[in-house]
Design an enzyme around this catalytic site. Sequence first.
Site, PDB file in Angstrom:
ATOM      1  CG  HIS A  96      -0.327   0.340   2.507  1.00 12.50           C
ATOM      2  ND1 HIS A  96       0.182  -0.620   3.356  1.00 12.50           N
ATOM      3  CD2 HIS A  96      -0.114   1.541   3.119  1.00 12.50           C
ATOM      4  CE1 HIS A  96       0.670  -0.028   4.433  1.00 12.50           C
ATOM      5  NE2 HIS A  96       0.494   1.294   4.310  1.00 12.50           N
ATOM      6  CB  SER A 132       3.182   1.842   6.160  1.00  6.26           C
ATOM      7  OG  SER A 132       2.067   2.209   6.936  1.00  6.26           O
ATOM      8  CG  ASP A 162      -0.202  -3.913   2.644  1.00 12.28           C
ATOM      9  OD1 ASP A 162       0.296  -3.499   1.574  1.00 12.28           O
ATOM     10  OD2 ASP A 162      -0.325  -3.227   3.681  1.00 12.28           O
TER      11      ASP A 162
END
Length: 701
Positions: free
Chosen positions: A494, A651, A546
């Site tokens: 992502h 992330s 992901d």
Amino acid sequence: MGWTYSIIWFLCLQASERWKLAHSQPLTDGEVHSPQYPQPYPPNQKKEWDLWVPEGYQIQLSLTHLDIKASSGCIEDSLTVLYDQKVLGKFCGQENSTAQPILSQGNKLTLIFQTSDSTAELQQHTGFSATYKAIDIDECSKPDPGDGSGPLCSQICVNTPGSYHCSCHYGYNLHLDQHTCLLSCDGCIFDKHEGHLSSPGYPGPSPPILSCKYIISVEPRHTVTLNFSDNFHIESVDTQQGSRCLNHWLQVTIPGREPMKLCGKKSPGLIVTNSNTVRLDYHTDNEGLSHGWSLDYSTNRIKCPFPGNVTKGRVTPVLNEYFFRDYIHVTCKQGYKLMKDGQEVKTFSAMCQSDGQWNLPLLKCQIIDCGEPEPLLNGRLTFLSGSRNQYRSVVQYHCNEPFYSLPQGVTVSFTCEADGKWRSKHNVTPTCIPVCGKPIKLISAYQGTVVDSDGPENTIPPYHPIPWHVFLSIDGKGAGGMVIADRWIMTAAHVLVNEDTTSNSSIQIYIGGTVIENLLSSPVYAASVHIHPEYNNHLGSDYNNDIALIKLQDPVTFNASIMPICLPTGDATYVTDMIGLVSGFTIRETDNQWILTNKLKYVHLLVVEQETCSNSVNKLKKTNNNLPSLTNNMFCAGVPEGGKDSCHGDSGSALALKDGRRFWAAGIVSWGVSCGQQGTYRVYTRVANYMDWINKTMQEK
């Protein structure tokens, strides 16, 4: 009326023609007649015939018919016969029976037939008809011309058709001039190992006009030595240039050397020829007087010197003495090679020559050089024994520890072999495998308790506590990632995907530091980006799969600041309450304030039981229906009381679990509702579920 014969030469100015009987070869017989014969010949004519027969023959001309108008001296009509412009006869008149045949002195004859103006009435004379044939000349019956040239042959003359040849009595040979007979002393060959030679008539005078040839020829393994006696006399001629061998001489010819002409009264004495063949030519003419010469000859075997020894080699065969045409061979010991002019040769032989010398000098044996060993990427080598790169040198390969190691920790050594190649007895090619998940300096606070702390103040080599951490800048937004191989970065899908897949040029990658200010000065660049093919999160509500990989343009070298994290093994387990390590640049500092930090932060979190994680997510979904769902490809980590968590900007970073001394990538920071809130947890991609896709992508791309 009778015919008239005259030797008066006659010239006229009548129209004439000349005929030569043309043939490719001379004829031996033929016929000639006047124009229009046997009809009356025409007036005012002149015609010539050139007759010729082979060399060594005469022409015999016979008049078979004669009917030519008679005149005084044959001044009107006539037939004239000439040899070399000399008139042999002139004919006119009429006679049924002809005279004696005419014989030419050589092989040519000319006939001239001429007629004058006729009277008013036509004349009826028919002219002539003649035949000719070749008659062999008997050269041997010719008398001595008396001009000092002597007879044709000095002994025997043999007449042959068209020629003659000379022959000699027994004991004499015909000279090269094919006329003179000489005393026979030619072609004498001596093949014994010793002997005696002397000139004809020695010690008395030598006969005149000698042309003697003596050849001494013994076995090739021997050389001939000539020993002339003191009684030596061959006439010489004194000239302004000194004494010369002009009319009499003895010539000694040795192969490969200039011939020697000997004459005078001084003996040549001993002549060592160094050859197995010698030729002697003795010549006299019919002037002067020589008493000749004598000699004894002996032979010796041709011997070459002992060839000597070759260092690190062997000369074969080993003999006490080496003679002409003996061969020797040189071989080198194992690990050495024959060298000539800087080039290797496979074999070498030398032969003892007729001059007593070897035709080639001995070659040297040079130790085999295998050249520089192949370098080892991310490693080095050391020489254990032997001279550098030479036969029996042993090298051992080492990897740049502790960042690289050989597979299974084996020791790889190579030896320089006799074929000039480096070889390993295990027949393996050394390869340095990166060491993963073993930082040089561990975080001291990692003692089995959950704590958080700043990274070191100065995070430059050689000590980096989390050397796999990667900072990503994507279109100006920060994110995390981890090094998993020398050309591969793993992160969350992502962070690379918005509406479209992020282009390679928009990704900046920073590796090997813990301070943002230092990192930004040395980015590395992406060659390709690989998003998991089943990742589909356009609305921001589905974080399943992901995971993404980034391939670097150039490989990185691992050291204390950069090291890959280990990937999960096939038996990897996620045990509840295992302590995981998460790093990033946006970890909470104070009072729930989350900001981008300049220094790398880390936090220790607990792996949460999957049911607890699911209950937490479901509870949050009651107040927010747009939250993503939890799948088996995800797991949670955190602490129940909150306050410790990864957050925005982290992330893609790794959640590392420790197995013994190795850290392995258990999870990738994926999504969450809030940062560090009590009773909530951050959700991580379960890396172990994607090992097949990771390995396939890294192998094929």
